[in-house]
Design a protein around this motif. Structure first.
Motif, PDB file in Angstrom:
ATOM      1  N   LYS A  19       0.848  -1.190   0.000  1.00 48.77           N
ATOM      2  CA  LYS A  19       0.000   0.000   0.000  1.00 48.77           C
ATOM      3  C   LYS A  19       0.883   1.239   0.000  1.00 48.77           C
ATOM      4  CE  LYS A  19      -2.790  -1.167   3.527  1.00 48.77           C
ATOM      5  NZ  LYS A  19      -3.836  -1.151   4.546  1.00 48.77           N
ATOM      6  N   GLN A  20       1.860   1.187   0.882  1.00 51.61           N
ATOM      7  CA  GLN A  20       2.750   2.328   1.016  1.00 51.61           C
ATOM      8  C   GLN A  20       3.496   2.586  -0.289  1.00 51.61           C
ATOM      9  OE1 GLN A  20       2.506   4.220   3.812  1.00 51.61           O
ATOM     10  NE2 GLN A  20       3.431   5.535   2.261  1.00 51.61           N
ATOM     11  N   ALA A  21       3.943   1.489  -0.932  1.00 52.00           N
ATOM     12  CA  ALA A  21       4.680   1.643  -2.184  1.00 52.00           C
ATOM     13  C   ALA A  21       3.785   2.308  -3.229  1.00 52.00           C
ATOM     14  CB  ALA A  21       5.170   0.287  -2.674  1.00 52.00           C
ATOM     15  N   ALA A  22       2.509   1.885  -3.280  1.00 52.77           N
ATOM     16  CA  ALA A  22       1.589   2.474  -4.252  1.00 52.77           C
ATOM     17  C   ALA A  22       1.385   3.962  -3.943  1.00 52.77           C
ATOM     18  CB  ALA A  22       0.258   1.722  -4.234  1.00 52.77           C
ATOM     19  N   MET A  23       1.181   4.280  -2.657  1.00 50.59           N
ATOM     20  CA  MET A  23       0.985   5.681  -2.271  1.00 50.59           C
ATOM     21  C   MET A  23       2.213   6.506  -2.624  1.00 50.59           C
ATOM     22  SD  MET A  23      -1.990   6.338  -1.270  1.00 50.59           S
ATOM     23  CE  MET A  23      -1.661   8.086  -1.331  1.00 50.59           C
TER      24      MET A  23
END
Ligand code: ADP
Ligand code: MG
Length: 704
Positions: free
Chosen positions: A543-547
């Motif tokens: 999720k963090q990578a996508a954000m």
């Protein structure tokens, strides 16, 4: 927890209401245990265990006159019986009456004796909710009784109350015990806790009469009024319940305010240093609210302050400045957020702002486990200046060295109890932490005064400069292709786009699937643009990578579920498409839309909807097109939906009333507040008894 001596003096008159339920005739240990599961331990708990609704068994409805959605009583003769085993065992019983129509009764739970009794020719009197069936109408699991040969059916003479109950305790038995308790109601003057002068000043009728009426409506009672909760007897009780809720929050406040808190008013070097490094100047509203907070923090009384400000109004920096006051004075700050995503965002902001000032920011979330968790806990116990996390912060085993300030973001997702649990973390040295609550859900003033009667309220009523309002349009799903074309054009201009997939009341898994489908569709349709995906079932690091990729501009489009609803901040994103927008409430739409329009570029929001639109959905989309003012939207939301949802308390149960309904009864609030203030000032002993009576066991929170 405080000792109980903060409680008011004992009642002067022997109060039959405080006797245990076991003093009632016929209430043995087994029944008392069932009642206990409902929180009913004293006689007065039974007086105030109010009906959820009423059933009208005073008449019999002809099958031909039944309408789906209504509850009705029907008398008929069994015409046919079928036992089926499709999917699960079921018993289908067709009955007919003189109106020459057939009604289907369906049972999924039944025993053999029951099935054998329901043979063709049997006369039944049944009561249940009428629904549409494949052919004609049906009742699922009606209550029924068999009528003997020539026996005439006997209808009730009054409406039957339906009480909240528990497994193994039938309505009849519960009603009978309540009846026994009601027989012990003291005379009106003795039962009344609101002083007579205040009753007459506000036109409050007798509590005793009101109780008797709602438990036993007379035969001529107005069912329509009763069903809507608008009967004067119900309104009288609603008044008292709202009053009690108000008093308990006020008292909670008073108890907390009697404690000592560390004075966090040291000279503000850190404060000034942060302001110098920020890439922007505080708005006047941010400055004003920061000063209000700073003033509270410098007192030896714990601050209890709610900061409300629309999405994007800049609450985070106000929270950071408050944390600096604690750091400066050598105390710790705990910041809790409702979701991991939001907590992580706070973590990044705080680290970016505070670490250059040499301030440690520790991370403690639910999924920090094992060694990392032990290390984090050790740092917290050792005095890490700022600790950021989710609810996990409140779990057992988290000990702070010197907690001075608790910041709760998006309070509407937390309950009062959760807030108090964290409060207790700070009890060392008998000092309790200051409390700062941030919420992006603007609440109409009358409601705020009730729901947050324990807090002082500050409003950040100004957005940072340079924001342009989000242009909003509603578009039918039939024009989806045009919308995708528009996205392509926006991407070509270097704009970034959110595509929000919404599925409500479905599982996280289904939501994730819907997002994956949309992701595939958009990836195919937008060759050349990089489309990312974020949903609740992804690992935190993905999720963090996508954000991060979206924030860095590496993704043109981010397909997301409503995980991005709260707090996500990517100023370059300037177009948002919300699918199935007709299914969302105003508050949620407003939160979502708040993710765009955060930079200087003009932003757009496309509300995709699936026609045909219902009346309510049409009005909601209309409101969204017309305004972006969070307060107006909240007012409208209250009008359209009711306060339980406006306040988001469905989850927390904080405002689970027995009889009151904030939307329906909002007109009572000014009087409730007036009576409340007088009672606190002049009749504190009665206040305690009112809380005991209406909130009972839960009242210990009022002493926390
Ligand atoms: P919210 O109140 O919704 O939590 P944030 O604190 O996330 O809002 O702030 C929204 C955005 O506005 C952030 O990017 C933040 O850095 C920025 N911001 C905050 N205050 C100001 C200001 N006074 N001027 C310009 N930008 C600001
Ligand atoms: Mg925020």
């Amino acid at each position: 927890m405080a000792t109980r001596n903060a409680r008011s003096a004992p009642p002067t008159i022997a109060d039959p209401g405080t006797a245990p339920v076991t003093t009632l005739p016929g209430v043995g240990p087994a029944l008392a245990a069932s009642l206990g599961r409902l929180g009913l331990t004293r006689v007065q708990d039974l007086w105030f265990h109010l009906p959820l609704r009423y059933e009208d068994k005073t008449r019999i409805t002809a099958i031909a006159d039944l309408r789906a959605g209504e509850r009705a009583q029907v008398e008929g003769v069994v015409e046919a019986v079928e036992r089926g085993f499709r999917y699960r065992p079921q018993l289908k019983v067709a009955i007919g009456d003189a109106s020459a129509q057939t009604l289907l009764l369906r049972f999924f739970h039944f025993n053999r004796a029951q099935a054998e009794q329901l043979v063709p020719g049997t006369r039944l009197l049944c009561y249940g909710e009428v629904r549409h069936a494949a052919q004609g109408l049906e009742m699922v699991h009606p209550s029924y009784q068999r009528l003997g040969g020539g026996e005439a059916s006997v209808v009730d003479e009054q409406l039957s109350p339906v009480y909240p109950t528990t497994e193994g305790l039938g309505q009849k038995r519960l009603a009978a015990v309540i009846g026994k308790a009601l027989a012990l109601l003291p005379p009106a003057a003795q039962l009344e806790l609101i002083p007579p002068a205040l009753c007459s000043a506000h036109g409050l009728t007798s509590l005793r009469d009101a109780l008797l009426y709602v438990h036993r409506p007379p035969p001529d009672a107005h069912l329509g009024q009763l069903l809507l909760g608008r009967h004067p007897a119900q309104q009288r009780l609603a008044f008292e319940e709202l009053l009690t809720q108000h008093l308990s929050l006020r008292r909670l406040r008073a108890v907390v305010r009697q404690r000592r808190a560390p004075m966090l008013g040291a000279p503000r070097q850190l404060h000034r240093r942060l302001l110098r490094t920020l890439p922007f100047r505080l708005t006047a509203a941010q400055q004003r609210v920061s000063e209000e907070v700073a003033h509270d923090l410098a007192q030896a009384q714990p601050m209890l302050r709610l900061v409300q400000g629309d999405v994007g109004s800049g609450k985070t920096v106000v929270a950071a400045l408050a944390a600096l006051a604690a750091v400066q004075a050598g105390y710790q700050t705990a910041l809790m957020a409702p979701t991991e995503l939001l907590a992580e965002q706070h973590l990044r902001n705080f680290r970016q702002w505070l670490e250059p000032l040499g301030i440690e920011v520790a991370w403690l979330a639910g999924k920090v486990t094992g060694k990392a968790r032990r290390e984090a806990l050790a740092r917290v116990a050792d005095g890490a200046a700022v600790v950021i996390g989710t609810h996990a912060l409140m779990q057992e085993g988290v000990a702070f060295a010197r907690l001075g300030l608790v910041i709760v973001d998006e309070q509407h997702r937390f309950g009062v109890q959760q807030r108090l649990a964290l409060h207790e973390k700070g009890h060392q040295d008998r000092l309790v932490p200051h409390q700062l609550v941030l919420t992006a859900t603007p609440i109409p003033r009358t409601l705020a005064m009730s729901a947050y009667a324990d807090l002082d309220v500050s409003s950040i009523d100004e957005l940072p400069p340079g924001r342009t309002p989000v242009q909003t349009i509603a578009v039918s799903n039939a024009r989806r292709a045009e919308v995708i074309e528009r996205i392509r054009a926006a991407c070509a201009e270097g704009r970034q786009v959110y595509w929000v997939c919404t599925l409500i009341e479905e599982s996280e898994q289904l939501r994730a699937q819907a997002a994956e489908v949309a992701h595939a569709e958009l990836s195919a349709a937008l060759a050349g643009a990089v489309v990312g995906l974020i949903h609740g079932r992804m690992k935190a690091k993905d999720k963090q990578a996508a954000m991060d990729a979206f924030k860095a501009g590496e993704l043109a489009v981010l397909v997301a579920t409503t995980v991005i609803e709260v707090g996500v901040d990517v100023p370059n994103a300037s177009l948002m498409v919300i699918e199935n927008s007709e299914r969302l409430g105003l508050a949620q739409l407003h939160q979502l839309r708040g993710r765009v329009g955060r930079g200087a570029v003009a932003s757009n929001c496309v509300l995709l909807y699936q026609p045909p639109l219902g009346q309510l959905a049409r009005e909601r989309l209309q409101v969204m097109r017309e305004t972006s003012d969070g307060f107006r939207i909240a007012e409208k939301d209250l009008e359209l939906r009711g306060p339980g949802e406006v306040l988001g308390t469905r989850q927390t149960g904080q405002l689970a009333f027995r009889i009151a309904d904030l939307a329906r009864d909002a007109h009572l609030l000014p009087a409730v507040q007036a009576v409340g203030e007088r009672m606190l000032a002049e009749f504190p002993d009665r206040t305690g008894r009112l809380i005991e009576r209406w909130i009972g066991g839960a009242a210990r929170f009022a002493d926390a």
